[in-house]
Motif scaffolding. Structure first.
Motif, mmCIF file in Angstrom:
data_model
loop_
_atom_site.group_PDB
_atom_site.id
_atom_site.type_symbol
_atom_site.label_atom_id
_atom_site.label_comp_id
_atom_site.label_asym_id
_atom_site.label_seq_id
_atom_site.Cartn_x
_atom_site.Cartn_y
_atom_site.Cartn_z
ATOM 1 N N GLY A 108 29.221 14.493 12.481
ATOM 2 C CA GLY A 108 29.672 13.336 11.727
ATOM 3 C C GLY A 108 30.756 12.538 12.423
ATOM 4 O O GLY A 108 31.313 12.957 13.430
ATOM 5 N N LEU A 109 31.037 11.392 11.863
ATOM 6 C CA LEU A 109 32.056 10.496 12.373
ATOM 7 C C LEU A 109 33.156 10.361 11.335
ATOM 8 O O LEU A 109 32.882 10.201 10.152
ATOM 9 C CB LEU A 109 31.457 9.108 12.653
ATOM 10 C CG LEU A 109 30.261 9.068 13.595
ATOM 11 C CD1 LEU A 109 29.617 7.680 13.564
ATOM 12 C CD2 LEU A 109 30.681 9.432 15.013
ATOM 13 N N ARG A 110 34.399 10.433 11.785
ATOM 14 C CA ARG A 110 35.529 10.277 10.870
ATOM 15 C C ARG A 110 36.130 8.896 11.088
ATOM 16 O O ARG A 110 36.391 8.488 12.213
ATOM 17 C CB ARG A 110 36.585 11.346 11.118
ATOM 18 C CG ARG A 110 37.724 11.311 10.103
ATOM 19 C CD ARG A 110 38.609 12.541 10.184
ATOM 20 N NE ARG A 110 39.239 12.678 11.464
ATOM 21 C CZ ARG A 110 40.442 12.211 11.793
ATOM 22 N NH1 ARG A 110 41.145 11.536 10.887
ATOM 23 N NH2 ARG A 110 40.945 12.386 12.978
ATOM 24 N N ILE A 111 36.331 8.164 10.007
ATOM 25 C CA ILE A 111 36.924 6.829 10.089
ATOM 26 C C ILE A 111 38.419 7.005 10.316
ATOM 27 O O ILE A 111 39.137 7.547 9.467
ATOM 28 C CB ILE A 111 36.657 6.009 8.813
ATOM 29 C CG1 ILE A 111 35.151 5.839 8.605
ATOM 30 C CG2 ILE A 111 37.357 4.667 8.894
ATOM 31 C CD1 ILE A 111 34.772 5.193 7.293
ATOM 32 N N LEU A 112 38.878 6.562 11.484
ATOM 33 C CA LEU A 112 40.300 6.678 11.821
ATOM 34 C C LEU A 112 41.104 5.497 11.292
ATOM 35 O O LEU A 112 42.142 5.674 10.687
ATOM 36 C CB LEU A 112 40.485 6.748 13.341
ATOM 37 C CG LEU A 112 39.941 7.981 14.033
ATOM 38 C CD1 LEU A 112 40.123 7.849 15.548
ATOM 39 C CD2 LEU A 112 40.657 9.221 13.541
ATOM 40 N N ASN A 113 40.625 4.310 11.588
ATOM 41 C CA ASN A 113 41.338 3.090 11.204
ATOM 42 C C ASN A 113 40.377 2.095 10.580
ATOM 43 O O ASN A 113 39.212 2.022 10.969
ATOM 44 C CB ASN A 113 42.020 2.444 12.424
ATOM 45 C CG ASN A 113 43.167 3.260 12.924
ATOM 46 O OD1 ASN A 113 44.123 3.518 12.203
ATOM 47 N ND2 ASN A 113 43.099 3.675 14.185
ATOM 48 N N LEU A 114 40.897 1.348 9.647
ATOM 49 C CA LEU A 114 40.124 0.336 8.948
ATOM 50 C C LEU A 114 40.966 -0.929 8.851
ATOM 51 O O LEU A 114 42.072 -0.903 8.331
ATOM 52 C CB LEU A 114 39.760 0.857 7.544
ATOM 53 C CG LEU A 114 39.155 -0.100 6.545
ATOM 54 C CD1 LEU A 114 37.841 -0.654 7.056
ATOM 55 C CD2 LEU A 114 38.943 0.617 5.223
ATOM 56 N N TRP A 115 40.433 -1.991 9.418
ATOM 57 C CA TRP A 115 41.128 -3.282 9.370
ATOM 58 C C TRP A 115 40.311 -4.259 8.581
ATOM 59 O O TRP A 115 39.126 -4.254 8.564
ATOM 60 C CB TRP A 115 41.348 -3.846 10.777
ATOM 61 C CG TRP A 115 42.261 -3.022 11.614
ATOM 62 C CD1 TRP A 115 43.619 -3.066 11.642
ATOM 63 C CD2 TRP A 115 41.880 -2.041 12.577
ATOM 64 N NE1 TRP A 115 44.096 -2.168 12.564
ATOM 65 C CE2 TRP A 115 43.050 -1.530 13.153
ATOM 66 C CE3 TRP A 115 40.660 -1.536 13.011
ATOM 67 C CZ2 TRP A 115 43.036 -0.546 14.145
ATOM 68 C CZ3 TRP A 115 40.644 -0.562 13.983
ATOM 69 C CH2 TRP A 115 41.830 -0.073 14.545
#
Length: 157
Positions: A150-157
């Motif tokens: 899986g992929l983990r969302i690190l940053n969200l802009w």
């Protein structure tokens, strides 16, 4: 990250692609209608083939025009502590292949731009991966479409 700058880069890349597509389509139309390409016998299909190609290129021009317009009117969401991934979000994820960045766009999936040395790939909500990001928050895990880790969302802009 400056989402507006990334959005402008995407629009610029699409406009460049559109200009090239228009030139290619016009060249093919000219070839299809040129008197030298008139069929000499029933097996001579040069002009027919060129007209099919011109039609396909004209459709591509239309798609690119729609994409440019969709990005030009795209309202990009602001960043807040409780924000979720929506259309117009810019996200950085962590996975087995590093820390890629994605821009969730209305169309033109697969378009890549580089901003401050970072490659940013446009994903659409209709794509397998883009659809999985919608509604997620920073820190959440997203399953990769291929069944990989899986992929983990690190940053969200």
């Amino acid at each position: 990250m400056d989402k507006t700058a990334v959005l402008n880069l995407i629009i610029s890349a699409l406009q460049t692609e559109l200009a090239a597509a228009i030139r290619e389509a016009q060249g093919t139309i000219d070839e299809a209608t040129h008197p030298d390409n008139k069929a000499e016998n029933k097996y001579d299909t040069r002009s027919l083939e060129a007209s099919y190609l011109a039609r396909g290129q004209s459709l591509r021009v239309g798609e690119l025009e729609e994409s440019v317009g969709a990005f030009q009117v795209l309202s990009i969401p602001g960043r807040s502590g409780g924000s979720v991934v929506t259309l117009g979000s810019l996200i950085e994820v962590e996975g087995p292949e590093g820390r890629p960045c994605y821009f969730i766009g209305p169309s033109a999936g697969g378009t890549e731009v580089v901003w401050e040395g970072r490659e940013i790939l446009v994903l659409t909500p209709g794509s397998p991966l883009g659809g999985r990001f919608l509604g997620k928050r920073a820190g959440e895990m997203v399953a990769a479409p291929s069944g990989r880790a899986g992929l983990r969302i690190l940053n969200l802009w």
